[in-house]
Design an enzyme around this catalytic site. Structure first.
Site, PDB file in Angstrom:
ATOM      1  N   GLY A  53       0.823  -1.195   0.000  1.00  0.00           N
ATOM      2  CA  GLY A  53       0.000   0.000   0.000  1.00  0.00           C
ATOM      3  C   GLY A  53       0.859   1.248   0.000  1.00  0.00           C
ATOM      4  O   GLY A  53       0.574   2.207   0.706  1.00  0.00           O
ATOM      5  N   HIS A  54       1.927   1.227  -0.822  1.00  0.00           N
ATOM      6  CA  HIS A  54       2.832   2.358  -0.903  1.00  0.00           C
ATOM      7  C   HIS A  54       3.691   2.253  -2.159  1.00  0.00           C
ATOM      8  O   HIS A  54       3.669   1.246  -2.855  1.00  0.00           O
ATOM      9  CB  HIS A  54       3.731   2.439   0.340  1.00  0.00           C
ATOM     10  CG  HIS A  54       4.595   1.239   0.535  1.00  0.00           C
ATOM     11  ND1 HIS A  54       4.229   0.200   1.343  1.00  0.00           N
ATOM     12  CD2 HIS A  54       5.798   0.902   0.007  1.00  0.00           C
ATOM     13  CE1 HIS A  54       5.168  -0.726   1.331  1.00  0.00           C
ATOM     14  NE2 HIS A  54       6.134  -0.326   0.519  1.00  0.00           N
ATOM     15  N   ALA A  55       4.437   3.310  -2.415  1.00  0.00           N
ATOM     16  CA  ALA A  55       5.450   3.332  -3.468  1.00  0.00           C
ATOM     17  C   ALA A  55       6.746   3.815  -2.830  1.00  0.00           C
ATOM     18  O   ALA A  55       6.730   4.352  -1.715  1.00  0.00           O
ATOM     19  CB  ALA A  55       5.040   4.271  -4.594  1.00  0.00           C
ATOM     20  N   ARG A 100       2.530  -0.494  -4.969  1.00  0.00           N
ATOM     21  CA  ARG A 100       2.387  -1.929  -4.801  1.00  0.00           C
ATOM     22  C   ARG A 100       1.493  -2.275  -3.630  1.00  0.00           C
ATOM     23  O   ARG A 100       1.499  -1.597  -2.598  1.00  0.00           O
ATOM     24  CB  ARG A 100       3.741  -2.607  -4.643  1.00  0.00           C
ATOM     25  CG  ARG A 100       4.397  -2.612  -3.263  1.00  0.00           C
ATOM     26  CD  ARG A 100       5.181  -1.381  -2.829  1.00  0.00           C
ATOM     27  NE  ARG A 100       5.886  -0.666  -3.846  1.00  0.00           N
ATOM     28  CZ  ARG A 100       7.150  -0.876  -4.192  1.00  0.00           C
ATOM     29  NH1 ARG A 100       7.883  -1.727  -3.528  1.00  0.00           N
ATOM     30  NH2 ARG A 100       7.709  -0.193  -5.147  1.00  0.00           N
TER      31      ARG A 100
END
Length: 136
Positions: A53-55, A100
């Site tokens: 839940g981040h890049a 992702r």
């Protein structure tokens, strides 16, 4: 942040050795396109839970399913794709600038993550709207 797209994502064959005693996978610093600075793994992820839940702005990562299976959803802000990982000799290379989310962990799954740098909170983009703005 690097201007990357899903075209930069690679599913890589990890070098392995087979004989009658089983299989051995070898990962060394020259195995991939970056130096290994951090290794961690996810396990016992509850059914229905998601990770990621981040890049990342600069970090390269390889995800390897050591056991079981899971899905990896990726987005570059324009295109999206989901990879189903279930083979311990296949590594998913995720480059900087890609969102992702990891989900659908099977029972007993273990996700090994090999990273190009040590943990740095400033390298994370944890809000999808901010991620989209960073791609402009």
């Amino acid at each position: 942040m690097k201007q990357t797209t899903l075209a930069d994502i690679r599913l890589i064959d990890v070098p392995e050795v087979h004989d009658k005693r089983g299989s051995l996978v070898v990962i060394e610093n020259d195995t991939f396109a970056f130096n290994i600075e951090r290794v961690y793994y996810l396990y016992d992820v509850p059914t229905g839970s998601k990770r990621g839940g981040h890049a990342h702005r600069q970090l390269y990562q390889l995800l390897i399913p050591l056991s079981g299976s899971f899905d990896v959803y990726l987005s570059d802000g324009i295109s999206e794709r989901t990879f189903f990982l279930n083979k311990p000799n296949k590594a998913l290379l995720i480059v900087p600038g890609i969102w992702r989310e990891i989900s659908n962990f099977s029972s007993g799954s273990v996700c090994l993550v090999i990273a190009s740098s040590k943990y740095d909170e400033n390298d994370y983009i944890r809000d999808y709207d901010l991620f989209l703005k960073s791609k402009i």
